[in-house]
Structures are given as C-alpha cells and as structure tokens.
Design an enzyme around this catalytic site. Structure first.
Site, PDB file in Angstrom:
ATOM      1  N   ASP A 127      -6.415  -0.612  -0.076  1.00  0.00           N
ATOM      2  CA  ASP A 127      -5.540  -0.471  -1.000  1.00  0.00           C
ATOM      3  C   ASP A 127      -5.945   0.195  -1.929  1.00  0.00           C
ATOM      4  O   ASP A 127      -6.607   1.347  -1.836  1.00  0.00           O
ATOM      5  CB  ASP A 127      -5.278  -1.992  -1.231  1.00  0.00           C
ATOM      6  N   HIS A 178      -2.732  -2.471  -7.602  1.00  0.00           N
ATOM      7  CA  HIS A 178      -2.138  -3.372  -6.582  1.00  0.00           C
ATOM      8  C   HIS A 178      -2.903  -4.110  -5.630  1.00  0.00           C
ATOM      9  O   HIS A 178      -2.952  -5.123  -5.224  1.00  0.00           O
ATOM     10  CB  HIS A 178      -1.471  -2.067  -5.814  1.00  0.00           C
ATOM     11  N   SER A 186       4.266  -6.270   0.282  1.00  0.00           N
ATOM     12  CA  SER A 186       2.898  -6.212   0.068  1.00  0.00           C
ATOM     13  C   SER A 186       2.181  -7.378  -0.413  1.00  0.00           C
ATOM     14  O   SER A 186       1.197  -7.595  -0.123  1.00  0.00           O
ATOM     15  CB  SER A 186       2.694  -5.207  -1.329  1.00  0.00           C
TER      16      SER A 186
END
Length: 967
Positions: free
Chosen positions: A438, A490, A673
């Site tokens: 990520d 994220h 996600s």
C-alpha cells in the site's frame, strides 16, 4: 467562481487506491451495443483449425473524448481454446478479453484484435472508430449526498454565507440526535481577515439537543494552533461538565436523559471544528485530565520549567511565584530540575466561562466546578509561557481496571462478521505474517508499532515516493500530499484493520491482534505503478525482485487494497507464481459501482472482495460481477444507523499531516479497500490455528460455504460472491483443516447491529438476524417494548434474515424515544435498542454551502464553482458550459473562508469517492453524477504526534465573483 491553483498538486493527487502509472489502455469490461467482424487467421499446421477473431464495440462513433469498450467474448476456437487477446488502438497496445481506450482527437481510427489459440495459431480483425468534433455547451448535473444527521454551525466564517448568531443560550441552535456538525469559532481578529467573523470573533456556539442518556459528545478541532473548549449545560443553564484540553479533541459523556445545551468556545485562535453527538460506544482514554468531572485537585498544578542556558544565573524555584495573564501561583515543593507542585494564589476577578456570570452561584456553577475550571484555565495559560515545558493539573488517583480499546464499541464491522466469538478461540499468532502492499505504514503509530516487522519501499520514482529517493528498506509513509486536508495514510488504515494492537487501552482493535504485519510501500503521490506492485508482491512471497533481496521469512498472506481497470500478462504470471509459492492473495474489488473487473482482484489466484454496509447490503460504490469471491464490511459514511454520531464507515488507524507534524489517530473510511483487510485478518486467524494452510485449502473452504454467511441470491452471486466473511465459521474450518476435528459451537444468533438510530427523519431501517454458529435455529417471536415500533419479518421458514423496522411518530410529543426490540429464538435471545427523535423543528440535513468544482488533468480548474445549498438534505448541482475534456469532480465547504476547499473540519467529497476521484471523459451532457460529501472525523485517542512534518495544500477558490451563481 474562478478557481486558482496554489501548490495543491500534492494534496489533490492522492489517489491511494488507483494505480495510475499504467498504459493508456488495458483490460476492462462493460456492455456492448455495436456489431463486430470476424477475422480469419493462421491455422498453424497439423490439422489445427484457426481461431476466429471477433469483437464488439460499446460505440463505433461519437464526439471526442470518446471512451470505448472493446469486448472479444465472441472470439472462438472450434478445436481448442483462446489463450491470449492482443489489442492495438492506433499503436497503443493492450491485452485481455475486454479492453478500454479513450480517443481524445477527432478523426477515423482503427482498433485491431489478434487472438492466439492453445496451439499457437492466430487470427486478427479490425474495426474503425469515427471520432467527431466535441459538442459545445456541455452540461453536467448530479447530486451531492450527505449523512442524514449532518448539520452546520449557523455562523461560520465563509463570507458567502449569511450568519445567524448562536452565541448565547437564548440563540442556541437546535440539533438532531445523532448529529455530525461542521462549525467554526474564533477570537476577535484571528482567522481569515476576509471572513464574516474576523473583526467580531465568534465567542461561542450554543446548541440545544435532547439526549437519551448514553451519548458521547466529541469535538474535533482542525487547526493545531487553535484551542477550543467544550461545555455541557442542562436545560436550567447549570454547568454539567466541560472539556478544556489543549489537544485536537475534546470529549464529554452524557449519562442522564434530558434536554441540554452544548457550547463550543474558543480559548485561542480560529479553527474549523466537527462536533459529533451519538451513542457512547467508546472507552475514553486520555493522557491528561481535561474535564471538570475528572478527579483533579483544585488549584494545584504540576509545572516543569525549562532548563537555564549554560552560564545563566539559576532560578530559585522553591517558594517562587509565577504569573500569567490571569493567574499567579507559588511553588509548594522544594526547588528541583524536575517538575514541581504549584498552588494558585490569585485569580483574575470576573474571569469565568461565557455562560457563567461573575457569581458562581448565579451562573450555574458550583464552587468546586469553578475551582477546577480555574485550575484547567491556569494550566492553559502557564503552558503557553516560553519558560514552561508543561503545566498539568494534579490528579487524584485510584485503582482501576484496564480499559478496553477506546473505539471498539463503534467498530460495528467486527460483530458484523462474528469476530468477538472467533476471538474466544484465537486472536492470532505473531508467527503469521500479513504483507500490506500500500502507501507504507506510519511505523511509529502506537497502535501498530509492536506488530510491525521489517518491510520495504518499492516506489522507484523519487517524485512519487516523496521521500527523496527510489526503492529502499524504509516503508515508513511520509504522506502522499493527498487531497482533503491531509495525506491519505491509506496503508496505515488498512494495516490497522488487519492487525492493530488490541486490549491495550489505545484506539481501536484489529482483526488479528497478534499477527505480524510486513509493510510494503508501492503507492505515493498520484498512486503507483504496476511494476512497483509486482516487485512488492514478489518480495512478499520470497521471490526474486528488483530490490535484490527477500525477507527473512516470506509472508503467509498478501493484502492489496488497490487496483485499476487495466490487466497485464506480467501481473497475471506474478500472481500465479505467488499462489504456487503458497501465499494467499486478497484484493479489493474496486469502488466504481461497476461490473467491470478491477485488477489485481480479478486475476486468477487472487481473492476478490466486495464491500458491504452496516445493514449487510452491497455498498453503493462497490464493484460487483462474476469475479467477486467474497464480501466484507467496507462501510458507508453517509449513514449512522447505530446512532453513535459517526458515519458507518470502517474505523482504523490513521495519520493527519494537515498541521506541522504528523498526528497519530483514528478515522472512518469506506471502500472496498477497507473490506479486503477484514478478509486478510480472518485468514490470519485461520493461519494461526492451521499454520500449514494453503491457498487451495482456503479456496476449497470458501467454495464449500464454510467461511461465509450467504447474502443476496441463494448461493454464489455477482454482488457478494460466496457471501459475507464469518470469522467464527472460518476459525472452526481452520481447526477442522488442522486436525480433522473441532468443537461444534452450536447455534449462535446475532444481530448486524445492537443499536438502530432513526434520528428525526428516518421511518424505516433494516437489521439482519443471523446464525453465526452451527445447527438450524429459528426465530420464535419478536416483541417491541413500545407501540411506536414494529417489524416486518423476512418471510423465511426459520425467521432468520433481514427485518424491516418501522417507527410511527404520530401523536408523539417532541423528544427522544427509546425502545427495546427482542428477537426470541430457540437458541438465544437478541435485544436491539431503537432510538428515535420526534421534532416539530426544521432539522433537515445540512452540511453547509457547497462549492462544486471540476479539475482538469493539469490539476487546474478553468470554470467557476457551482455554489449549492442543501435541498431536502442533499445538494443537486448543475455545471454549464463545460469544455469537452477529462476532469475530476469535487465538492466541499469553506467554513474558515481561506479560499481552499476540503481543509480539516470542512465537508469534502469527490466523484465517485474521495478515496479515488476518477477522471470523467466529458464530450456530451452527463447526468446522475452522484457522490458523497461529509465531515471527516479524525478520532483521537491517547496517541501523540511525532517529529515528521509535511507540506500540503488544497484547491484554491477565487471568491471575488458574482454571487448570483448560488442556488
């Protein structure tokens, strides 16, 4: 309203979920409405029949820019199978059965398909696409949706809004419950000088609200150099409590039903804020007492002075007197280089909270409250002195039990997949490794650092990496300069769902508490590249890669909360190799609300995860289609069905670099996600019980229905695959895999949520009653404690499934009502709490004046913003005279009047989601461009900030314009 870019490139281009550095064309999918031609080919000898190349186009003509989908599903091979599909879009290649391409120029262009069969024979066919001149005066329409419990402060600093004073008890603004409110407060002559409130200041915002007695009031302050305080008063204007810290959040609890006033008052500076009021599901844990109700010794402070410079005359602190603006105090302990105890000796006459007169008795404050108020106020003032390191209240301590994770009660997404029951069997094992590929991870986040192992940074482009170099061994996330007030962080959010530390009185829980997380960085500014992702995937699996190194031990599971619509043969080969190496790969299905496949989720050898909401329905943004394998909670921040005052997104670890430092905290995000790491975490729990588990065993259990609860159509379907992940079933399946036996948990009946809040608007909501154990139990009876609530059963033979709950407000007086809905079964009873508000006031959802803007590929806007006010709780917008091209679409508020959208504490949204604002090819009128906007709440716990800094910026708005564009 003309937009001016000002250093916002890094903030805007934060596409943490989209791999953007790929070829212009690639694998995709979609509907077709135009015919295709067959093509002949080379038979290849040995009697082989040549394949037939054939494809259809979604459109063979249209105005530029023209996006077409080419579908080769009709290609065939009579004596074998098609092994590969190769496309040529005027010299731009792509592979895959379905491909997409955008023709930006006007003219005639060719599309060529070449297919190859299993014996090497090929065939080709070509179609022509006619791209015409774009239309002029293009119009876009759509709707910006908001959380139904959204509200906005009546007096914000945005000069294009009309202010309505709410600065006193008599002017208090009514609020629904639950509520998420965006506001602004400032002292005079602070904040933006162009705003409504610069000269006068906003001395305090008063709100009136009815509560049932189990609420948490949370104030999140946007600006690091501002200090806002939170006060709670009863309906007789007596002070109940106050929270007076100096950090980015203030919180108060309400335990008694009644009518209340909430006050937000500035102590220093100017700031946006977000005020949340909802059901209290947290266990508050803060490093320093800041509330009047906290056990502090009145008039006593603990103060540490700064060390004197070398050679300076030492300061004798014993008996020393220190003064601030309103207070004096004297040391009560011997002189020392350590912190000392001081006692207040003088208070400024008449200094008191806004709602209190100079007399405590007349102002609704008890003498003890007033003494504690002065103590906390003195802490603020003395802490601001240059020669003071810190000033804290003196705490009265008692023995207490270890608290639970602060936000676990709001993590509805864990009971939804039966995690608490699974945790009775296992909470994971540090020998199990999950690679999170990520944006990297904030390595010092206090709820993650003990579970992190060595990782790697595979971002090869230094500009995209934003850390000054190419690939290296440091996967720490420096921020992607994302849009919306802060970098996205994220990967930190994803990692927290997989395995945040739990039962540590810190933040939220993770799915697999004991699991080791290997952070691998591939996404930076403007996303990442396919090549970098492949290298990280190979590294995680212990395969050769361009770092020329492999981990000490490969990962057992890989989580990929990223994707694009483009496929590649190299990627497919990589994932097959990883699967053969024994690594389970799990990926998010995509947030395009489309049946188009998203990669890597759609590859063979990868588990594709769609997203569900708190009601177990498919999330509005989630992709669907035949490539979906399983579903997991992804949430939706525009609902608050459990009534905790927070949108029903997924709560996990996060960072915030909108200020000078990166602050560690927690936030709700929604998307596929967020769904994927739920499945990765459950797989880690399985691996803890069955260390030798293979991807094939996991797949077989999935196909057998041993890991999921069926949703949607009976059996596997395009929305949920084989169903919603069930952690309890999964750990039982893992035990059976490991030793051929395992305890039968028997039937266990649960509800998808234990609290359903209707607020003042909603009349119907759903709750799902399900068996998370074994056996075949049935619902025998459903009863409501109040006549205003009833249910409609799902119509199933066993009574399990989705119940529609109806509430009737007819004949009820204004107020907040509570009822208990009991589901009796032959296994166990389940009680669901219902909360409903009746109000004759106009409490329509409103998140404040929104600016809707288009941003082109150069990160600039050449159009005035559309100014839109809420209509019936949503924002219908129209943008006229749009030049043809490709744009991103954003909406947000500007409460502080700094001419930048989406600062912290302001509403913000993007099409289709703020996580992944896609480019829209505009060549003709478009409608139904619907997306969400809302106030992002960074949930803070005991986390402190680290020393890293980040420079971010937003989208600038030129507000020197004709205000007639406001709707």
């Amino acid at each position: 309203m003309q937009l001016i870019p000002r250093h916002f490139t890094s903030r805007l281009l934060f596409l943490a979920l989209i791999i953007s550095g790929l070829a212009a064309c690639g694998g995709g999918g979609g509907s077709s409405n135009d015919g295709g031609n067959n093509g002949g080919g080379n038979g290849g000898g040995n009697g082989n029949t040549a394949p037939i190349a054939s494809f259809v186009l979604s459109s063979a003509n249209g105005p530029a820019p023209l996006l077409i989908t080419a579908d080769a599903s009709a290609a065939s091979d009579a004596d074998g199978s098609i092994e590969s599909y190769s496309w040529d879009f005027e010299g731009i290649p792509a592979i895959g059965r379905i491909a997409q391409h955008t023709f930006a120029d006007v003219g005639d262009f060719t599309v060529t398909l070449t297919v190859t069969d299993n014996e090497g024979a090929t065939a080709s066919t070509t179609r022509t696409v006619n791209v015409t001149a774009p239309a002029s005066n293009v119009t876009l329409t759509g709707t910006v949706q908001i959380l139904s419990s959204s509200a906005v402060d009546a007096d914000v600093n945005d000069r294009l809004t009309a202010t309505v004073s709410n600065n006193t008890f008599d002017e208090a603004q009514p609020l629904p419950t639950p509520v998420t409110l965006g506001g602004f407060a400032n002292l005079a002559n602070t904040g933006e000088s162009t705003g409504n409130l610069f000269s006068s200041g906003d001395p305090g915002d008063f709100y009136r609200i009815s509560l049932v007695g189990n609420e948490l009031i949370a104030l999140n302050i946007a600006e690091a150099d501002a200090d806002l305080d939170l006060y709670l008063w009863d309906d007789q204007r007596n002070l109940i409590d106050a929270s007076m810290g100096t950090t980015a959040s203030e919180t108060l609890r309400v335990t008694t039903p009644g009518d209340y006033f909430i006050e937000v008052a500035p102590f220093a500076g100017a700031s946006n804020y977000v005020l949340n009021v909802g059901q209290d599901t947290t266990t508050l844990n803060q490093r320093a007492p800041v509330r009047l109700s906290d056990p502090i010794a009145a008039d006593e402070l603990i103060v540490k002075m700064r060390s004197q410079p070398a050679g300076a005359k030492s300061v004798k602190l014993a008996g020393a007197t220190l003064s601030s603006t309103h207070y004096s105090m004297q040391a009560a302990s011997p002189a020392s280089d350590r912190a000392q105890l001081y006692r207040l000796t003088q208070r400024a006459t008449g200094l008191a909270p806004q709602g209190v007169s100079s007399s405590a008795a007349k102002g609704g404050m008890t003498p003890l409250q007033l003494s504690r108020w002065h103590t906390l106020m003195a802490c603020k003032e003395f802490a601001a002195r240059d020669d003071v390191v810190y000033a804290e209240p003196n705490v009265l301590v008692t023995a207490h039990a270890e608290p639970n994770d602060t936000f676990f009660g709001s993590q509805w997404h864990y009971p939804a997949i039966s995690l608490p029951t699974a945790w009775d069997t296992t909470t994971g094992d540090s020998n199990v490794i999950v690679a999170v590929i990520d944006t990297g991870v904030l390595l010092d986040h206090p709820d993650l650092n003990d579970n992190l192992i060595a990782g790697y940074d595979f971002i090869s482009d230094p500009q995209r990496a934003r850390d000054g170099d190419g690939i290296d061994a440091n996967p720490d996330d420096p921020g992607d300069g994302g849009f919306g007030g802060s970098s996205s962080f994220h990967g930190t959010h994803v990692a927290g769902t997989v395995g945040a530390e739990s039962n540590n009185a810190e933040g939220g829980a993770g799915v697999a508490w004991q699991t080791s997380i290997m952070p691998l960085r591939v996404l930076g500014v403007n996303g990442g590249t396919s090549f970098d992702v492949q290298q990280a995937v190979r590294y995680a699996a212990g395969l050769s890669n361009n770092s020329n190194t492999v981990p000490a031990r490969r990962a057992d599971i890989i989580n990929l909360s990223l994707g694009s619509s483009f496929s590649s043969q190299a990627e497919q080969e990589t994932f097959l190799a990883v699967q053969q190496a024994g690594v389970l790969v799990i990926a998010s299905a995509g947030n395009d609300a489309s049946s188009l496949p998203s990669y890597p989720a759609a590859y063979d050898g990868v588990i594709s995860v769609s997203a569900t909401t708190i009601t177990n329905s498919l999330a509005s943004y989630s992709n669907f289609g035949p490539t979906i394998d399983i579903a997991a909670p992804g949430g939706s921040n525009v609902t608050d069905i459990n009534g905790d005052g927070i949108g029903d997104g997924v709560i996990s670890t996060i960072g915030d670099d909108s200020g000078a430092n990166i602050e560690f905290g927690y936030a709700t995000l929604n998307g596929t996600s967020m769904a994927a790491p739920h499945v990765a975490g459950v797989a880690a729990l399985m691996q803890a019980l069955h260390p030798a588990m293979t991807p094939a065993e996991f797949n077989n259990a999935l196909l057998a229905g041993d890991l999921t609860d069926d949703l949607g159509s009976v059996g596997p379907d395009d929305d949920f695959g084989y169903g919603l992940i069930n952690a309890q079933k999964a750990v039982v399946a893992a035990q059976l895999m490991a030793n051929g036996q395992g305890s039968d948990p028997g039937p266990i009946i649960t509800a998808s949520t234990r609290t359903v809040s209707f607020g003042p608007f909603t009349s119907q909501l759903e709750v799902n009653i399900q068996n998370i154990g074994t056996g075949n139990p049935s619902v025998t009876n459903v009863t409501s404690s109040e006549p205003w609530a009833n249910t409609t059963a799902p119509g199933t033979a066993d009574g399990l499934g989705s119940y529609l709950i109806n509430v009737n407000r007819s004949g009820l007086a204004d107020g907040v009502y509570q009822a208990a809905l009991t589901f009796s079964t032959d296994a166990n009873d389940v009680e669901v709490t219902l909360i409903m508000q009746v109000s004759s006031l106009n409490l329509t959802a409103n998140a404040g004046l929104h600016y809707v803007i288009l941003v082109d590929a150069n990160n600039e806007s050449v159009l005035p913003a559309a100014l839109v006010n809420a209509t019936n709780g949503e924002y219908p917008f129209t943008i006229n005279d749009v030049p043809p091209g490709q744009y991103r679409l954003f909406a947000g508020t500007d409460s502080d009047d700094d001419a930048f959208l989406c600062d912290a504490g302001e509403a913000c949204g993007a099409y289709p989601t703020l996580d992944a604002p896609d480019f829209i090819a505009i060549s003709s009128n478009l409608d139904n461009l619907n997306f969400e906007s809302g106030f992002r709440v960074n949930l803070t716990s005991a986390a402190e900030t680290n020393s890293e800094s980040s420079t971010t910026a937003s989208i600038a708005i030129n507000k020197q314009t004709d205000e007639s564009s406001q709707d």
